[in-house]
Design a protein around this motif. Structure first.
Motif, PDB file in Angstrom:
ATOM      1  N   LYS A 156       0.697  -1.345   0.065  1.00 24.08           N
ATOM      2  CA  LYS A 156      -0.064  -0.059  -0.063  1.00 24.08           C
ATOM      3  C   LYS A 156       0.756   1.197  -0.173  1.00 24.08           C
ATOM      4  N   HIS A 157       2.079   1.213   0.413  1.00 25.49           N
ATOM      5  CA  HIS A 157       2.849   2.427   0.631  1.00 25.49           C
ATOM      6  C   HIS A 157       4.237   2.238  -0.438  1.00 25.49           C
ATOM      7  N   LEU A 158       3.878   1.460  -1.273  1.00 24.45           N
ATOM      8  CA  LEU A 158       4.986   1.246  -2.227  1.00 24.45           C
ATOM      9  C   LEU A 158       5.773   2.527  -2.773  1.00 24.45           C
ATOM     10  N   SER A 159       4.962   3.528  -3.341  1.00 30.14           N
ATOM     11  CA  SER A 159       5.607   4.728  -3.682  1.00 30.14           C
ATOM     12  C   SER A 159       6.672   5.262  -2.820  1.00 30.14           C
ATOM     13  N   GLY A 160       6.304   5.257  -1.565  1.00 31.82           N
ATOM     14  CA  GLY A 160       7.278   5.728  -0.384  1.00 31.82           C
ATOM     15  C   GLY A 160       8.615   5.132  -0.279  1.00 31.82           C
ATOM     16  N   LEU A 161       8.710   3.863  -0.670  1.00 28.24           N
ATOM     17  CA  LEU A 161       9.925   3.044  -0.289  1.00 28.24           C
ATOM     18  C   LEU A 161      11.030   3.330  -1.194  1.00 28.24           C
ATOM     19  N   SER A 162      12.138   3.350  -0.693  1.00 31.06           N
ATOM     20  CA  SER A 162      13.347   3.319  -1.447  1.00 31.06           C
ATOM     21  C   SER A 162      13.466   2.120  -2.159  1.00 31.06           C
ATOM     22  N   PRO A 163      14.493   2.469  -3.532  1.00 30.34           N
ATOM     23  CA  PRO A 163      14.765   1.216  -4.410  1.00 30.34           C
ATOM     24  C   PRO A 163      15.230   0.071  -3.763  1.00 30.34           C
TER      25      PRO A 163
END
Length: 281
Positions: A156-163
């Protein structure tokens, strides 16, 4: 101090077959992915300088038939370990570890004994302001349930995670809880905690560990995001940090460990082998 609490010395080689570590510590962990010094001999053997001591001690226990000794077998060892990563504050590429390992008992008192011995050693060496952080990730069943919740939360929070953390989501999701990335740290504040996923057996085990620490007057805090970096842990995981007098310096973790009841099978033991250990770096 270790001998006083019933541990006997063991010395394991600095160089082991590489699979002792890749099988036990797990792909997707920092120790394997970017920190292990591995080499191929002229004879084609794949060897590695040990990044930690537990896997080698467990291999020695299995290979030398120590399971036929009266259990639990309590061992300590001391010596250099090697990790290739960029050393952070207080870390070196060749560093010394003092390890305690207890094999062959699933009793919760063993977890408390290992923590008590570690705290005593550090205090006798002059450490002040020690804080024991503790958590439980439970047995296989609890861990599976927890991983499921964790993965769906991070998706759900994928966009906020670093590569790097997105990569960890595929290989070792629990490592994201340990992330140093500021954005991920914010996401982690609301991440599901492992204790909520514990089944009755795991809950009982953790409750007994906490009660034993209380009776030994060991001060601890329950840290819901604590999972430790190596994938072989089960049930109790803990870290001991020294709070610095200087408030703008983050506390330094000087010891850590936990229970690893499934490591024996990974290294070729015929059944699960209950075990608990810790290392002071």
């Amino acid at each position: 101090v270790a001998m006083y609490y019933g541990f006997t010395p063991i010395e394991t080689p600095m160089l082991e077959q590489e699979e002792v570590f890749t099988a036990s510590i797990g792909i997707g962990t920092d120790a394997i992915d970017k920190e292990m010094y591995s080499l191929k001999t002229k004879g084609g053997d794949h060897l590695a300088l040990r990044p930690e001591h537990t896997a080698g001690t467990m291999r020695a226990y299995i290979e030398n038939g120590m399971q036929s000794l009266p259990q639990p077998v309590m061992l300590y060892n001391y010596g250099p370990s090697f990790r290739h990563d960029n050393p952070q504050r207080g870390r070196y590429r060749q560093f010394y570890q003092f390890d305690l390992d207890v094999f062959g008992s699933e009793k919760s008192i063993v977890d408390a004994l290992v923590i008590k011995t570690a705290v005593t050693i550090l205090e006798e060496a002059g450490a002040k302001n020690l804080v024991v952080k503790i958590n439980s990730i439970g047995d296989k069943e609890s861990k599976t349930a927890y991983l499921k919740e964790l993965v769906s939360y991070y998706k759900k929070h994928l966009s906020g995670l670093s590569p790097l953390d997105r990569e960890r989501l595929k290989t070792n999701p629990m490592r994201i809880l340990d992330s140093k990335d500021p954005k991920t740290k914010e996401i982690n504040e609301n991440a599901p905690d492992a204790i909520s996923s514990l089944n009755p057996i795991s809950k009982k085990h953790f409750k007994e560990v906490i009660e034993s620490l209380d009776s030994m007057n060991i001060t601890y805090t329950i840290d819901k995001n604590l999972v430790r970096g190596l994938s072989y842990y089960t049930h109790t995981v803990f870290e001991i940090t020294e709070e610095s007098e200087n408030s703008d310096q983050s506390p330094l973790t000087i010891a850590g460990g936990g229970r690893y009841d499934y490591l024996g099978k990974t290294l070729g033991f015929k059944k699960d082998l209950p075990a608990m250990g810790m290392a002071i770096g």
